[in-house]
Design a protein around this motif. Structure first.
Motif, PDB file in Angstrom:
ATOM      1  N   PRO A  85       0.811  -1.223   0.000  1.00  0.00           N
ATOM      2  CA  PRO A  85       0.000   0.000   0.000  1.00  0.00           C
ATOM      3  C   PRO A  85       0.846   1.277   0.000  1.00  0.00           C
ATOM      4  O   PRO A  85       0.389   2.325  -0.431  1.00  0.00           O
ATOM      5  N   VAL A  86       2.096   1.197   0.469  1.00  0.00           N
ATOM      6  CA  VAL A  86       2.977   2.368   0.489  1.00  0.00           C
ATOM      7  C   VAL A  86       3.963   2.350  -0.686  1.00  0.00           C
ATOM      8  O   VAL A  86       4.961   3.059  -0.667  1.00  0.00           O
ATOM      9  N   ARG A 104       1.002   2.987  -5.581  1.00  0.00           N
ATOM     10  CA  ARG A 104       0.308   1.713  -5.848  1.00  0.00           C
ATOM     11  C   ARG A 104      -1.042   1.970  -6.509  1.00  0.00           C
ATOM     12  O   ARG A 104      -1.401   1.306  -7.481  1.00  0.00           O
ATOM     13  N   ASN A 105      -1.799   2.926  -5.987  1.00  0.00           N
ATOM     14  CA  ASN A 105      -3.119   3.196  -6.551  1.00  0.00           C
ATOM     15  C   ASN A 105      -3.033   3.665  -7.999  1.00  0.00           C
ATOM     16  O   ASN A 105      -3.876   3.313  -8.827  1.00  0.00           O
ATOM     17  N   GLN A 106      -2.026   4.455  -8.323  1.00  0.00           N
ATOM     18  CA  GLN A 106      -1.850   4.893  -9.708  1.00  0.00           C
ATOM     19  C   GLN A 106      -1.473   3.723 -10.614  1.00  0.00           C
ATOM     20  O   GLN A 106      -1.932   3.638 -11.752  1.00  0.00           O
ATOM     21  N   GLU A 107      -0.632   2.817 -10.105  1.00  0.00           N
ATOM     22  CA  GLU A 107      -0.268   1.622 -10.880  1.00  0.00           C
ATOM     23  C   GLU A 107      -1.507   0.769 -11.146  1.00  0.00           C
ATOM     24  O   GLU A 107      -1.719   0.297 -12.267  1.00  0.00           O
ATOM     25  N   VAL A 122      12.682  -3.068  -3.952  1.00  0.00           N
ATOM     26  CA  VAL A 122      12.858  -3.236  -2.512  1.00  0.00           C
ATOM     27  C   VAL A 122      11.592  -3.886  -1.972  1.00  0.00           C
ATOM     28  O   VAL A 122      10.486  -3.376  -2.185  1.00  0.00           O
ATOM     29  N   PHE A 123      11.774  -5.024  -1.298  1.00  0.00           N
ATOM     30  CA  PHE A 123      10.660  -5.785  -0.751  1.00  0.00           C
ATOM     31  C   PHE A 123      10.699  -5.758   0.767  1.00  0.00           C
ATOM     32  O   PHE A 123      11.767  -5.690   1.372  1.00  0.00           O
ATOM     33  N   TRP A 125       6.358 -11.553   0.823  1.00  0.00           N
ATOM     34  CA  TRP A 125       7.143 -10.396   0.414  1.00  0.00           C
ATOM     35  C   TRP A 125       6.309  -9.509  -0.495  1.00  0.00           C
ATOM     36  O   TRP A 125       5.678  -9.998  -1.423  1.00  0.00           O
ATOM     37  N   ILE A 126       6.312  -8.194  -0.201  1.00  0.00           N
ATOM     38  CA  ILE A 126       5.616  -7.240  -1.061  1.00  0.00           C
ATOM     39  C   ILE A 126       6.578  -6.099  -1.401  1.00  0.00           C
ATOM     40  O   ILE A 126       7.432  -5.727  -0.611  1.00  0.00           O
ATOM     41  N   CYS A 127       6.407  -5.565  -2.588  1.00  0.00           N
ATOM     42  CA  CYS A 127       7.324  -4.535  -3.083  1.00  0.00           C
ATOM     43  C   CYS A 127       6.916  -3.166  -2.538  1.00  0.00           C
ATOM     44  O   CYS A 127       5.760  -2.755  -2.674  1.00  0.00           O
TER      45      CYS A 127
END
Length: 188
Positions: free
Chosen positions: A71-72, A85-88, A142-143, A150-152
């Motif tokens: 989310p960040v 993230r929201n734009q992606e 970076v995860f 794991w999240i990016c």
């Protein structure tokens, strides 16, 4: 007195023997039959995550992409555009990103506790204003480990420099000897 000394030496030697056995693993413990890949397990783990990312972008799957991006998340494209993230996710849903195909390959992974830095190469095929564009470059992702996955949290892409049209060679400078760096007043 000698009995105590002998017991002490025997105990010391047994501790040394145990420590030596712990440091040198048995050959059968290090051999892993059935594994054909030479890549470290971290690279394999993060390649699977990058494959999920590729599949989500290529299939325009919002939910799969949400599982990969934090989310960040902050993404910096090869052109310098900064997205969240929201734009992606909005770009994937609306089709504004114009990506036809994304392929990412992990080369190295550095583990820093609950943070991992993955470096690799990417190939991106997208629709440009003048037609199809192929972009090749390198990335740093970076995860962060959250809830055992794991999240990016950050992505940076850099386009590889083109060498120019085939047939044209670069102009050589000096005597043709390679110099890794320039030292003022010493090198020519």
């Amino acid at each position: 007195m000698t009995r105590k000394m002998l017991c002490f030496i025997a105990g010391l030697l047994s501790c040394v023997a145990v420590a030596a056995q712990d440091q040198a693993p048995a050959p059968e413990a290090t051999a892993k039959p059935g594994i054909t890949s030479t890549a470290p397990p971290e690279v394999q783990t993060f390649q699977k995550i990058e494959d999920k990312w590729d599949d989500a972008v290529n299939a325009r799957d919002q939910y799969a992409l949400e599982l990969v991006l934090s989310p960040v998340f902050v993404g910096i494209s090869a052109t310098g555009d900064i997205t969240t993230r929201n734009q992606e996710l909005a770009g994937v849903i609306s089709g504004q990103d114009k990506i036809d195909h994304l392929d990412q390959r992990v080369i190295t992974v550095r583990m820093l506790g609950d943070i991992a830095v993955a470096n690799g190469t990417y190939k991106l095929h997208r629709k440009g204003s003048s037609g199809s564009v192929d972009e090749k470059g390198v990335f740093t992702h970076v995860f962060e480990k959250q809830r055992n996955s794991w999240i990016c949290v950050n992505s940076q892409r850099t386009i590889l420099r083109e060498d120019g049209p085939p047939g044209k060679s670069k102009k050589k400078q000096g005597n043709g000897a390679e110099q890794p760096f320039h030292i003022p007043l010493i090198s020519k």
